[in-house]
Design a protein around this motif. Sequence first.
Motif, short mmCIF file in Angstrom:
data_model
loop_
_atom_site.label_atom_id
_atom_site.label_comp_id
_atom_site.label_asym_id
_atom_site.label_seq_id
_atom_site.Cartn_x
_atom_site.Cartn_y
_atom_site.Cartn_z
N ALA B 337 0.85 -1.20 0.00
CA ALA B 337 0.00 0.00 0.00
C ALA B 337 0.88 1.25 0.00
CB ALA B 337 -0.92 -0.02 1.21
N ALA B 338 1.95 1.22 0.82
CA ALA B 338 2.87 2.36 0.86
C ALA B 338 3.48 2.62 -0.52
CB ALA B 338 3.97 2.12 1.89
N MET B 339 3.90 1.54 -1.19
CA MET B 339 4.52 1.68 -2.51
C MET B 339 3.56 2.30 -3.52
SD MET B 339 6.86 -1.51 -3.52
CE MET B 339 8.58 -1.54 -3.07
N PHE B 340 2.33 1.79 -3.55
CA PHE B 340 1.38 2.32 -4.53
C PHE B 340 1.03 3.78 -4.23
CE2 PHE B 340 0.09 -1.86 -6.38
CZ PHE B 340 0.24 -1.47 -7.69
N LEU B 341 0.93 4.11 -2.93
CA LEU B 341 0.63 5.50 -2.60
C LEU B 341 1.81 6.39 -2.98
CD1 LEU B 341 -1.33 5.21 0.76
CD2 LEU B 341 -2.17 5.24 -1.57
N ALA B 342 3.03 5.87 -2.78
CA ALA B 342 4.21 6.64 -3.20
C ALA B 342 4.18 6.84 -4.72
CB ALA B 342 5.49 5.92 -2.77
N ALA B 343 3.85 5.76 -5.45
CA ALA B 343 3.74 5.89 -6.90
C ALA B 343 2.67 6.91 -7.26
CB ALA B 343 3.43 4.54 -7.51
N GLY B 344 1.60 6.93 -6.46
CA GLY B 344 0.54 7.90 -6.68
C GLY B 344 1.07 9.33 -6.54
N ALA B 370 11.55 8.26 0.40
CA ALA B 370 11.83 7.56 1.66
C ALA B 370 10.80 6.47 1.90
CB ALA B 370 11.83 8.55 2.81
N ALA B 371 9.54 6.81 1.65
CA ALA B 371 8.48 5.82 1.85
C ALA B 371 8.70 4.61 0.94
CB ALA B 371 7.11 6.44 1.56
N PHE B 372 9.01 4.90 -0.32
CA PHE B 372 9.22 3.80 -1.28
C PHE B 372 10.40 2.93 -0.84
CE2 PHE B 372 10.43 1.59 -5.08
CZ PHE B 372 9.24 1.36 -5.72
N ALA B 373 11.47 3.58 -0.40
CA ALA B 373 12.66 2.83 -0.01
C ALA B 373 12.40 1.97 1.22
CB ALA B 373 13.81 3.80 0.25
N LEU B 374 11.70 2.54 2.21
CA LEU B 374 11.41 1.78 3.42
C LEU B 374 10.49 0.60 3.11
CD1 LEU B 374 10.97 4.47 6.19
CD2 LEU B 374 12.81 2.82 5.90
N ALA B 375 9.48 0.86 2.27
CA ALA B 375 8.59 -0.24 1.86
C ALA B 375 9.41 -1.29 1.13
CB ALA B 375 7.47 0.29 0.97
#
Lengths: 320, 482
Positions: B337-344, B370-375
């Motif tokens: 979910a974090a990755m898709f929201l980051a992509a968003g 940062a969110a994408f990397a942590l995810a």
Amino acid sequence: METLTELQWIFDVLTGCGLLWLAWSCLSSRNLHRAVVQFVSFGLLMSLAWVRLEAPDIALAEAAIGAGLTGALLMASLARLPLSGSADIRALKSAERIAGARLLQLLRNSLLFAFALFIIYAIFFLPPEFSGLREEVATEIENAGVRNPVTAVLLNFRGYDTFLELLVLLGALFGVRIVGMQPVRTSMTSEPVLNILASLLTPILILVAAYLLWIGTDGAGGAFQAGAVLGAGGVLLLLAGWRPARALMASPFRSLVLLGPLAFVFVAVLPLLSGRALLQYPPDSAGTLIVLLEIAATLSIGLTLCALFLNVSADDGEQP
Amino acid sequence: MAPMILTLPWGVALIVMPVVGALACYLFRRAAKPLGLMTVTVTALSAAGLALRTTRADSYHHAVGGWGAPLGIELYADGLSVLMLVATAIVACAISFYAARFFDDKEQARFWPLWLLLLTAMNALFLSRDLFNMYVALELTGLAAVALTALTGSQDALSGAIRYLLATMLGSLAYLLGVVFIYHGYGTLDLAMLGQLVESNPVTWLALGLVSAGLALKTALFPLHFWLPPAHASATPPVSAALSALVVKTAFYVLLRFWLEIFPSEGAAPAQLFGLLGCAAVFWGGVQALRARRLKLLIAYSTVMQIGYLFIAFPLGILLAWHGALYLLLSHALAKAAMFLAAGNVLYYGGHDRIADLDHVAQRLPLTVAAFALAGVSIMGLPPSGGFVAKWLLIQASLDTGQWWWTVPILAGSLVAAAYVFKVVGFAFTQAEAPQEAKLVPVSMQWTALVLAVAAIALGLIAPWTLTWLDVGDPFSGAVSR
């Protein structure tokens, strides 16, 4: 099970073969229009088969929804396809012709065939005397508030499932609202014969719906069947070119669509306040509550089915 | 306070609240956003209530209509259900607050009723123990998810949605046919009762085949994953997040329940098949993710890969393996979910998600990167993330059962995941001009993604507590004693 008379036996064999033939020709038809007609005929024959299997409730639902409304929806969708002129499926199928596709198709078909054979094999291992939960239903039916076991299961014992089913229908409406945006290509013309037919049949259909609803507590019938008949009446009116006034399409429409689910929520939550379970009716008023729920559900189902059709065939962008 | 927590019908609230919210959002479409946010919050509180209740007492029961199984339907929640419900609540909250900023007014009115119906359906599914009730819940889940996929009405979204619709319907019908055979064979639809009754015969095998095939299609196990990448890549980001993080897991959950309660005796051969398909999914998903040119397609293929890991638990079949699979499911839900929201956020800012041109975007959105990397850390399975704990448990289980060869795909998959995560994150370290038509991303949208990613990491730190909690009501007892 009593022995079959010869006539019944012939009828069953004919029905079975007819069903298989219709299914095959519907699936293999290259002409979409013809496929839809065959689908509708399949539904009608299927409802006869349900009658022979002594399941009149399912027969009614199959005829009204499986054959009638689905057919109307398919036809309306067909009118929106870009190649509706020829309604030829070959253009749609061209994407399938890639290298190796034939081999894959062969593999897929033989897998499906083997699977079908296994299903037939497994059927012989099913217990011959099947009663399911019939005994449990029979012992509790006195407390259910209705005498028709099917209605008792749908609205009382497993009313929660029915509630979720109503939500499925609502979800379908929400979904069609999203995809049914583009204007339809062929506009609907009103014809005199259709007009007369609609004005004659619609009152009758409303009466039939009311009858089905009322009889549902004792015999075959109920909210889904009645709702489907009501929806069919609405579709007929729409086909004849009748359109509801714009003012009715906003809040009044939405409130009526939500009537069924809202009634369910209300009846479901009320017992919780007095410490009982979700959807647990008080025994002495169970019958009344079920009839009220069914009336609300019928109106919602009928209207939703109409709205599905209207959205699919909306020619001037009306949005319920 | 304590007695109230024990007596309130939290499970019922989890179903009724989102329904009421959905109806209200449809009726008052102008106020859909505040109504929806309120509903999601209250639903999440109910999930927390249920969770508190199950930690203090035993599993949760509620006989709907007062009839009880087998005549009626019972709601039931053990540790497994509660964990799924809590994960759903957390992810749903994040997605809701994100969506409240992401969509314009017209889209808000369409989004909320369907989204709340989807939430209802998933909650109902996790609380169900009745095979037919599960079918209805699956159906509602699928339908709402398909409609949400088509939300924008664009050509891509529509064709992705219709494929998704056909796949999910086929899956449901196969499942339903399997349930018909089970009902006819054993005369009940209650999972717990069936666990006592079921025996090994052709009817059971057929039901096993139909149910497993249908649910594998719905959960997008290789090679039945064909519908997932177009649907998840073409939906709007908040919807993609819900689809990847939650919706595919619903079918897996049902399959897991079947496996734990009904089919444990049918064990060996199908379990090995699941494991092999899982391995194939790990490699195929990984390779396709590496090849993807669009960020959202990459994330979608990563989901195909992670689903593969879940199925590696089947041939292992011991408690450790199930714990591992569940942990993977939870951490994947948060991280994906974090990755898709980051992509968003990337899409919102630059208007595109072409990976080759990400350098224009990456440096302007530090929180998002940062969110994408942590995810990504959790997806790769690096310590101390939830993904690490999951893979550790799976590897431990494969060594304990003497099936060391399953560790190969688990470890190799991590390397592939690292490769595709760095393919994206690497752009944060190159210099580039700002894009011409940048649209400022609201800070709350950036933080939502980051919070989810941090939660995925934190999941690794609270593993001991979560795993004890998972065992409330002994959901895995049936399969483990085999």
